[in-house]
Design an enzyme around this catalytic site. Structure first.
Site, PDB file in Angstrom:
ATOM      1  N   ILE A  67       0.866  -1.169   0.000  1.00 38.90           N
ATOM      2  CA  ILE A  67       0.000   0.000   0.000  1.00 38.90           C
ATOM      3  C   ILE A  67       0.907   1.225   0.000  1.00 38.90           C
ATOM      4  O   ILE A  67       2.068   1.157   0.397  1.00 38.90           O
ATOM      5  CB  ILE A  67      -0.980   0.021   1.197  1.00 38.90           C
ATOM      6  CG1 ILE A  67      -0.236  -0.055   2.538  1.00 38.90           C
ATOM      7  CG2 ILE A  67      -1.997  -1.085   1.093  1.00 38.90           C
ATOM      8  CD1 ILE A  67      -1.171   0.021   3.742  1.00 38.90           C
ATOM      9  N   ASP A  68       0.385   2.326  -0.475  1.00 42.78           N
ATOM     10  CA  ASP A  68       1.199   3.531  -0.646  1.00 42.78           C
ATOM     11  C   ASP A  68       1.709   4.060   0.688  1.00 42.78           C
ATOM     12  O   ASP A  68       1.115   3.811   1.748  1.00 42.78           O
ATOM     13  CB  ASP A  68       0.388   4.620  -1.350  1.00 42.78           C
ATOM     14  CG  ASP A  68      -0.044   4.218  -2.749  1.00 42.78           C
ATOM     15  OD1 ASP A  68       0.701   3.455  -3.392  1.00 42.78           O
ATOM     16  OD2 ASP A  68      -1.119   4.663  -3.191  1.00 42.78           O
ATOM     17  N   LYS A  69       2.762   4.826   0.615  1.00 40.90           N
ATOM     18  CA  LYS A  69       3.397   5.405   1.807  1.00 40.90           C
ATOM     19  C   LYS A  69       2.384   6.116   2.710  1.00 40.90           C
ATOM     20  O   LYS A  69       2.384   5.925   3.926  1.00 40.90           O
ATOM     21  CB  LYS A  69       4.490   6.388   1.368  1.00 40.90           C
ATOM     22  CG  LYS A  69       5.062   7.271   2.463  1.00 40.90           C
ATOM     23  CD  LYS A  69       6.161   8.163   1.896  1.00 40.90           C
ATOM     24  CE  LYS A  69       6.666   9.180   2.922  1.00 40.90           C
ATOM     25  NZ  LYS A  69       5.754  10.348   3.031  1.00 40.90           N
ATOM     26  N   ARG A  73      -7.293   5.502  -5.786  1.00 36.22           N
ATOM     27  CA  ARG A  73      -7.037   6.927  -5.986  1.00 36.22           C
ATOM     28  C   ARG A  73      -7.364   7.351  -7.420  1.00 36.22           C
ATOM     29  O   ARG A  73      -7.967   8.404  -7.645  1.00 36.22           O
ATOM     30  CB  ARG A  73      -5.579   7.240  -5.640  1.00 36.22           C
ATOM     31  CG  ARG A  73      -5.244   6.938  -4.185  1.00 36.22           C
ATOM     32  CD  ARG A  73      -3.750   6.902  -3.923  1.00 36.22           C
ATOM     33  NE  ARG A  73      -3.145   8.218  -4.093  1.00 36.22           N
ATOM     34  CZ  ARG A  73      -1.840   8.432  -4.035  1.00 36.22           C
ATOM     35  NH1 ARG A  73      -1.001   7.399  -3.839  1.00 36.22           N
ATOM     36  NH2 ARG A  73      -1.363   9.649  -4.180  1.00 36.22           N
TER      37      ARG A  73
END
Length: 308
Positions: free
Chosen positions: A134-136, A234
């Site tokens: 998962i993204d930062k 997103r």
């Protein structure tokens, strides 16, 4: 040292853009650095990034071999939701990078995991044990493999769409519908190579959403992934004109203050590789997310039963 060469045939336009379009592994920004550092030449001579290429131009550049990262175990606190001999499930905080990369050689989830336990070797030195990412600036649940058998089994579950992955997403705008599905293929953006976008020749991407609560100007959604493409939620939310609040890459310039997108991986379901037991885990909304919701104004409509 890697040497690249390109002979211009029918390409037109700026030097930096033409080279970035021809070599997908390099972004336009990276090509600009090659030009500024004198690593890239046209017919043996240095040119500026805005040089207009011509048929017959020979573009050459030498790329130094990337620095080999040595990943060190680090004593970083982890929020471990579950652990057995095969795997563990971690609740990753917002702001933590999953694995080392250029600009983030340490302080990552992998550095912390290496200190805590032995990990599978399938993804090599940089991403040991990492089955999915998962993204930062997205918080929430990740499954991590402790051995190669578990890694292969968990990866197969993802490929076969057998995992339950649900997120909470706070998005801009007010939804009229209570639920829906976005089925739109994703791939690298033609306009900005750092972004993903809905493109005709992209990979299948399916996102299901359901309204949890409506606010003035915003909506809290429960989002279920059927596929797991890069930045899927997103990009899909931006595509339907409801970008994720706080998203610096796909959201509007005027959005909620914070440290990134308001997106949280709240529910994760998987099959334990050895026992075959069906497991499901939950991670509550983090404090920063709860605070943001508390500061919004609930939207009430006499026909809206979801907020009553």
């Amino acid at each position: 040292m890697t040497q690249e060469q390109l002979t211009i045939e029918n390409q037109t336009g700026r030097l930096d853009k033409v080279v970035a379009d021809a070599f997908e592994q390099y972004t336009r920004t990276q090509v600009g650095h090659f030009i500024a550092d004198g690593q890239l030449t046209v017919n043996g001579a240095s040119k500026k990034a805005n040089y207009k290429v011509k048929a017959g131009d020979v573009i050459s550049f030498d790329i130094p071999e990337p620095e080999v990262l040595k990943v060190e175990a680090e004593d970083i606190p982890l929020d471990i939701v579950y652990e057995d001999d095969d795997l563990l499930v971690v609740n990753k905080p917002q702001g933590m990078v999953v694995h080392p990369a250029a600009g983030h050689p340490s302080g990552t989830l992998v550095n912390a995991l290496m200190y805590h336990t032995k990990l599978s070797d399938i993804n090599g030195v940089i991403r040991p044990g990492i089955v999915h990412r998962i993204d930062k600036d997205t918080s929430g649940l990740l499954m991590v493999a402790k051995n190669d058998y578990a890694h292969e089994a968990l990866s197969a579950q993802l490929k076969d769409k057998k995992n339950l992955r649900q997120y909470y997403a706070l998005v801009h705008g007010e939804f009229k519908e209570n639920k829906g599905t976005i089925n739109a293929p994703l791939g690298r953006s033609k306009a900005d190579r750092k972004k993903q976008a809905v493109v005709a020749d992209g990979r299948e991407a399916v996102t299901h959403f359901e309204v949890v609560k409506r606010y003035v100007g915003f909506t809290l959604l429960r989002v279920t992934l059927e596929t797991g493409r890069t930045h899927q939620i997103r990009v899909h939310m931006q595509y339907i004109n409801h970008p994720v609040a706080g998203d610096p890459l796909y959201g509007p310039s005027k959005t909620l203050a914070g440290n990134g997108q308001y997106l949280h991986a709240a529910t994760l379901g998987l099959t334990q590789p050895t026992s075959g037991e069906e497991l499901q885990f939950e991670a509550p909304l983090p404090d920063y997310f709860e605070t943001a919701l508390a500061n919004l104004t609930p939207y009430f409509d006499e026909n809206d039963t979801m907020n009553q």
